[in-house]
Design a protein around this motif. Structure first.
Motif, PDB file in Angstrom:
ATOM      1  N   PRO A 364      31.746  42.698  42.485  1.00 48.07           N
ATOM      2  CA  PRO A 364      30.476  43.399  42.746  1.00 48.07           C
ATOM      3  C   PRO A 364      30.193  43.603  44.231  1.00 48.07           C
ATOM      4  O   PRO A 364      30.343  42.675  45.041  1.00 48.07           O
ATOM      5  N   GLY A 365      29.836  44.832  44.560  1.00 50.54           N
ATOM      6  CA  GLY A 365      29.494  45.157  45.931  1.00 50.54           C
ATOM      7  C   GLY A 365      30.684  45.316  46.853  1.00 50.54           C
ATOM      8  O   GLY A 365      30.532  45.675  48.024  1.00 50.54           O
ATOM      9  N   SER A 366      31.889  45.064  46.341  1.00 45.95           N
ATOM     10  CA  SER A 366      33.084  45.152  47.176  1.00 45.95           C
ATOM     11  C   SER A 366      34.082  46.169  46.624  1.00 45.95           C
ATOM     12  O   SER A 366      34.361  47.193  47.239  1.00 45.95           O
ATOM     13  N   GLY A 367      34.617  45.890  45.466  1.00 42.38           N
ATOM     14  CA  GLY A 367      35.622  46.787  44.893  1.00 42.38           C
ATOM     15  C   GLY A 367      36.090  46.275  43.555  1.00 42.38           C
ATOM     16  O   GLY A 367      35.330  45.671  42.803  1.00 42.38           O
ATOM     17  N   CYS A 368      37.342  46.491  43.245  1.00 43.48           N
ATOM     18  CA  CYS A 368      37.899  46.011  41.982  1.00 43.48           C
ATOM     19  C   CYS A 368      39.348  45.605  42.193  1.00 43.48           C
ATOM     20  O   CYS A 368      40.001  46.012  43.171  1.00 43.48           O
ATOM     21  N   VAL A 369      39.845  44.792  41.264  1.00 46.52           N
ATOM     22  CA  VAL A 369      41.212  44.284  41.327  1.00 46.52           C
ATOM     23  C   VAL A 369      41.913  44.619  40.015  1.00 46.52           C
ATOM     24  O   VAL A 369      41.470  44.191  38.946  1.00 46.52           O
ATOM     25  N   PHE A 370      42.988  45.389  40.098  1.00 49.24           N
ATOM     26  CA  PHE A 370      43.838  45.657  38.939  1.00 49.24           C
ATOM     27  C   PHE A 370      44.984  44.658  38.959  1.00 49.24           C
ATOM     28  O   PHE A 370      45.606  44.448  40.015  1.00 49.24           O
ATOM     29  N   THR A 371      45.276  44.050  37.800  1.00 52.13           N
ATOM     30  CA  THR A 371      46.310  43.018  37.726  1.00 52.13           C
ATOM     31  C   THR A 371      47.337  43.355  36.655  1.00 52.13           C
ATOM     32  O   THR A 371      46.982  43.595  35.496  1.00 52.13           O
ATOM     33  N   ILE A 372      48.602  43.371  37.068  1.00 49.57           N
ATOM     34  CA  ILE A 372      49.724  43.477  36.133  1.00 49.57           C
ATOM     35  C   ILE A 372      50.204  42.061  35.857  1.00 49.57           C
ATOM     36  O   ILE A 372      50.568  41.323  36.774  1.00 49.57           O
ATOM     37  N   ASP A 373      50.201  41.674  34.597  1.00 47.64           N
ATOM     38  CA  ASP A 373      50.552  40.320  34.176  1.00 47.64           C
ATOM     39  C   ASP A 373      51.845  40.392  33.373  1.00 47.64           C
ATOM     40  O   ASP A 373      51.885  40.997  32.293  1.00 47.64           O
ATOM     41  N   LEU A 374      52.918  39.783  33.899  1.00 52.19           N
ATOM     42  CA  LEU A 374      54.240  39.864  33.278  1.00 52.19           C
ATOM     43  C   LEU A 374      54.840  38.470  33.076  1.00 52.19           C
ATOM     44  O   LEU A 374      54.460  37.523  33.780  1.00 52.19           O
ATOM     45  N   PRO A 375      55.789  38.312  32.136  1.00 51.18           N
ATOM     46  CA  PRO A 375      56.474  37.021  31.975  1.00 51.18           C
ATOM     47  C   PRO A 375      57.227  36.648  33.259  1.00 51.18           C
ATOM     48  O   PRO A 375      57.787  37.505  33.935  1.00 51.18           O
ATOM     49  N   ARG A 376      57.220  35.364  33.567  1.00 48.02           N
ATOM     50  CA  ARG A 376      57.848  34.867  34.798  1.00 48.02           C
ATOM     51  C   ARG A 376      59.324  34.554  34.575  1.00 48.02           C
ATOM     52  O   ARG A 376      59.710  33.936  33.582  1.00 48.02           O
ATOM     53  N   HIS A 377      60.163  34.996  35.517  1.00 48.93           N
ATOM     54  CA  HIS A 377      61.596  34.701  35.492  1.00 48.93           C
ATOM     55  C   HIS A 377      62.051  34.312  36.895  1.00 48.93           C
ATOM     56  O   HIS A 377      61.320  34.491  37.875  1.00 48.93           O
TER      57      HIS A 377
END
Length: 389
Positions: A364-377
């Motif tokens: 809020p009041g700043s921006g937004c964060v898009f997150t790609i969540d993938l299996p860890r290798h």
């Protein structure tokens, strides 16, 4: 007293139609007409009566002209098939399903059986066979036409949607190409240089063309259902490649780009091209909507058994109730309406094709964060690094 079936149906025609209409009304979708349809049960009932009466004459096979032979045949060979064909179309237009097409004729059979039982009418087995033959032919014709008309409607809608998307794509492509052509023309005249404002216009147009083509290629792959090409690749090298292409866009937009250091041992098992397109779309979206000269951040790190790739901007925050809607095709959530509104939709589909999740959270009041969540290798032979808190 024994009565022939066609006489029984003629005497009880109004009652049978009323019973069928009541059954249809119970299943009808909202807004469907309650009255008998033009080519519905009443027409079929009249043709059934006509068929049964003709089978009592000296030329019983003439009844096939009305109701068709057993086992079906070309719809044009009988009056019943022709009217049932029109009825199938009629039911689709009024919002009925294909199951209700079958029930529509089954209602009459049930009503005849019920009324015959209630009144003690004795109907011959052969006459019931004729009834079943007529129902079989009528249902086959109605269902066939219903399916054809439904497929035609769906194909028409798909064609409209495709033309709309192609129109948007061609419009954006023409705009970017036109801008690049004009800028290049001015530069060729020798009055301005590549490093000036006109050169910046050319850069922006070329970057826009590249982004548009990349998004379109990713969408084509997803729509075509092409097999995901899995490979194990370094997360650090993946981010470094994205950084190179994003740096030019950052310069064009005059926004600083900050990219985190990435653990060199981390790896992703997925389709590199699709994930490059997905992450590139998120960065393009960030540069498009972030406030002028504000920072865009790209972070890639591990958390438990997941790899997370964050793209953060300073767009000022998201409006209420738009976080899920913004992933729908042709949705644009800000004043800048350039582009097709397809980037986030394609990104989500590309990530999900790689067993991942794409989400967004508001700051809020700043921006937004898009997150790609993938299996860890991890890369072969590498030792796991310490977990990120």
């Amino acid at each position: 007293m024994e009565r022939m079936m066609h006489e029984f149906l003629t005497a009880n025609r109004a009652e049978l139609i009323a019973r069928c209409r009541a059954k249809v009304a119970q299943r009808a979708p909202p807004g469907a007409p309650v009255a008998e349809l033009d080519h519905g049960v009443s027409i079929f009932l009249d043709q059934l009566i006509k068929t049964l009466a003709m089978e009592r004459t000296g030329a019983p096979l003439q009844s096939y002209k009305v109701s068709g032979p057993a086992g079906g045949g070309r719809p044009a060979l009988s009056e019943m098939s022709e009217s049932a064909t029109r009825h199938g179309k009629e039911l689709l237009e009024h919002g009925f399903t294909v199951e209700e097409v079958v029930h529509d004729y089954g209602d009459l059979c049930q009503s005849i059986s019920d009324l015959a039982s209630e009144t003690g009418a004795d109907i011959e087995t052969e006459e019931f066979r004729t009834l079943n033959r007529c129902l079989d032919n009528a249902i086959a014709s109605a269902v066939t036409e219903f399916g054809y008309q439904r497929d035609s409607v769906i194909a028409g809608r798909q064609a409209v949607a495709l033309n709309e998307r192609l129109g948007f794509f061609a419009h954006e492509l023409r705009n970017q190409l036109c801008t690049a052509t004009l800028a290049l023309s001015v530069i060729r005249q020798g009055n301005v240089g590549l490093n000036g404002a006109t050169g910046g216009v050319l850069d922006r147009a070329l970057v826009g063309l590249g982004n548009l083509i990349d998004r379109s290629l990713a969408e084509v792959r997803m729509d075509a259902g092409l097999e995901v090409q899995h490979q194990l690749f370094s997360l650090a090298e993946f981010i470094a490649e994205i950084r190179l292409s994003a740096t030019l866009e950052a310069q064009v937009k005059e926004c600083p780009l900050t990219v985190s250091d990435v653990d060199p041992l981390l790896a992703v098992d997925g389709d590199r091209d699709l994930l490059l397109a997905a992450t590139g779309n998120l960065l393009q979206n960030a540069f498009k909507f972030t406030h002028p000269h504000s920072e865009v951040t790209l972070n890639a790190y591990a958390q438990a058994d997941r790899i997370l790739i964050d793209v953060q901007d300073h767009c000022g925050g998201l409006a209420p109730n738009v976080m899920e809607e913004m992933f729908s095709p042709f949705k644009q959530g800000a004043e800048d309406r350039s582009g097709l509104g397809l980037g986030l939709s394609i990104s989500r589909r590309s990530v999900e094709a790689n067993n991942g999740v794409l989400s967004v959270r508001d700051v809020p009041g700043s921006g937004c964060v898009f997150t790609i969540d993938l299996p860890r290798h991890f890369l072969p032979g590498a030792q796991p690094a310490a977990e990120t808190a």
